[in-house]
Structures are given as structure tokens and as C-alpha cells.
Design an enzyme around this catalytic site. Sequence first.
Site, PDB file in Angstrom:
ATOM      1  N   PHE A 159       0.828  -1.202   0.000  1.00 40.64           N
ATOM      2  CA  PHE A 159       0.000   0.000   0.000  1.00 40.64           C
ATOM      3  C   PHE A 159       0.867   1.259   0.000  1.00 40.64           C
ATOM      4  O   PHE A 159       1.811   1.377   0.784  1.00 40.64           O
ATOM      5  CB  PHE A 159      -0.888   0.066   1.247  1.00 40.64           C
ATOM      6  CG  PHE A 159      -2.126  -0.770   1.165  1.00 40.64           C
ATOM      7  CD1 PHE A 159      -3.288  -0.287   0.567  1.00 40.64           C
ATOM      8  CD2 PHE A 159      -2.150  -2.051   1.709  1.00 40.64           C
ATOM      9  CE1 PHE A 159      -4.438  -1.045   0.506  1.00 40.64           C
ATOM     10  CE2 PHE A 159      -3.296  -2.828   1.654  1.00 40.64           C
ATOM     11  CZ  PHE A 159      -4.444  -2.327   1.052  1.00 40.64           C
ATOM     12  N   ASP A 160       0.507   2.204  -0.862  1.00 40.19           N
ATOM     13  CA  ASP A 160       0.981   3.569  -0.741  1.00 40.19           C
ATOM     14  C   ASP A 160       0.298   4.169   0.499  1.00 40.19           C
ATOM     15  O   ASP A 160      -0.707   3.620   0.977  1.00 40.19           O
ATOM     16  CB  ASP A 160       0.593   4.327  -2.013  1.00 40.19           C
ATOM     17  CG  ASP A 160       0.900   5.807  -1.935  1.00 40.19           C
ATOM     18  OD1 ASP A 160       2.027   6.163  -1.579  1.00 40.19           O
ATOM     19  OD2 ASP A 160      -0.002   6.608  -2.245  1.00 40.19           O
ATOM     20  N   LEU A 161       0.799   5.287   0.986  1.00 37.63           N
ATOM     21  CA  LEU A 161       0.206   5.915   2.175  1.00 37.63           C
ATOM     22  C   LEU A 161      -0.600   7.162   1.821  1.00 37.63           C
ATOM     23  O   LEU A 161      -1.828   7.166   1.896  1.00 37.63           O
ATOM     24  CB  LEU A 161       1.303   6.251   3.188  1.00 37.63           C
ATOM     25  CG  LEU A 161       0.860   6.894   4.505  1.00 37.63           C
ATOM     26  CD1 LEU A 161      -0.130   6.016   5.249  1.00 37.63           C
ATOM     27  CD2 LEU A 161       2.075   7.207   5.384  1.00 37.63           C
ATOM     28  N   ASP A 162       0.096   8.225   1.396  1.00 38.13           N
ATOM     29  CA  ASP A 162      -0.584   9.490   1.100  1.00 38.13           C
ATOM     30  C   ASP A 162      -1.477   9.363  -0.129  1.00 38.13           C
ATOM     31  O   ASP A 162      -1.014   9.012  -1.214  1.00 38.13           O
ATOM     32  CB  ASP A 162       0.448  10.596   0.852  1.00 38.13           C
ATOM     33  CG  ASP A 162       1.242  10.942   2.102  1.00 38.13           C
ATOM     34  OD1 ASP A 162       0.758  10.667   3.209  1.00 38.13           O
ATOM     35  OD2 ASP A 162       2.352  11.502   1.955  1.00 38.13           O
ATOM     36  N   VAL A 194      -1.038  -1.132  -4.348  1.00 39.72           N
ATOM     37  CA  VAL A 194      -2.222  -0.268  -4.354  1.00 39.72           C
ATOM     38  C   VAL A 194      -1.759   1.158  -4.118  1.00 39.72           C
ATOM     39  O   VAL A 194      -1.111   1.457  -3.112  1.00 39.72           O
ATOM     40  CB  VAL A 194      -3.236  -0.675  -3.265  1.00 39.72           C
ATOM     41  CG1 VAL A 194      -4.468   0.234  -3.315  1.00 39.72           C
ATOM     42  CG2 VAL A 194      -3.650  -2.131  -3.429  1.00 39.72           C
TER      43      VAL A 194
END
Length: 215
Positions: A6-9, A163
Amino acid sequence: MKIVFFDLDGTITDPKEGITKSVAYALDKYGIYVEDLDSLCPFIGPPLHVSFQEFYGFDAEKSMEAVRFYREYYREKGIYECYLYEGIPELLKHLKEKGDKVVLATSKPTEFANQLLEHFDIMKYFDYVSGSTMDGSRVEKADILRHALRKYEDVPKENMIMVGDRKFDSLGASEVGLRCILVEYGYGELPELEACKPFAIGKTVKEVQNFLDSI
């Protein structure tokens, strides 16, 4: 076993307020005053030093200095000026209950990423956190993914997926041989997402969950 990166921002959190205020703080140091914080949204996603160069013409040295100014505000205030997208804790819990491995792959420095996961009480869902380095030696999404992939060398890449919400997530995933799901609720415009030709584009967190369950 499936591994979901997963990406965060823009994927897990909406960081608009904190990031744009931090950028405005940094620009102010150079006599550049930005009243419309929305105009700084393009800084959400790509490595900061790249954005300072692309949008304000800073050279490499000046852009790294600007990143240091950015962190002065972000470390004290900006980091917490964000919120989780609706449905994210439920999605992460669902994946863990299925037995999937959940990994964070973010251009945000690992130190800040860990703070945010703890702040929102979602660290318990993550098996590993791979972020950028403060000294700039690891900032590109492909390098961040490579760093994480070393931990899972025995897992076939067809059992992994990224993602994210920007082309940088898709390009990084493609460079290391991973499929990518892009989210429409983040900071990438739909034409940008479609041009990446990802595995899927999810309009909502629930749609993302459905795509992940289908593979």
C-alpha cells in the site's frame, strides 16, 4: 500467501492539509507566498525534492534544502493534519483476517510513516513498513518496493500487488514486476490513472477490497 503493498498518502490517508501547509512553509523561506493551498496538491505523491524542482525550478541543492524546511513544519504539526479514508481500517483488518501480508510502501520517510500508523492505530495490520530515507538515498517508489521485496524473495510476484493513487505508484510497481491497483479517490486524476493501464481502478475503498479479493 498474497502480499499487498500500500501507498500511504492519497491511498490510506488524505494528507492534503499537512502536506500543503508544509510546502507553503518551505516556500515562504524563499519569499514565495502561496495563498491557495489547493495549488500545492501536486506535491502529494511524488518525492518532494522532485516536486520543488519541477514546479518551482529549484536546483538539486536548493530542492533538498527546501525539503529540510518542509520537515520543520511537518515534523511538529503537518504530520497529524490528515485523516484516514473511510473504510481503510476495515479493509486492512479484512486482509489480515484472510491471511494476506500487508506492507506499506511509501515515499514518506519511514520515521514519519511509522508515527502515522501508530497514531491511527493501524500499525497492527502491517507486516512491514518500507519508506524513504531522510538523506534522500531511497526515495523513488521502485527503490522503496525493492527494499521491501528483499524480505519476501521466496514469494512469487504473481502473488503480489501494489495499491496506490498516482502514476508514480504504477510506474514503480511496473519497474519491479508487480501489478497495480490505482484508487480514484486519491490525488491522481482519472486520465492519469487510465494512462497507466493498471490491473484495476477502484472508485472506493470497498471496490479496492473487491478487486483484491478477486485475485
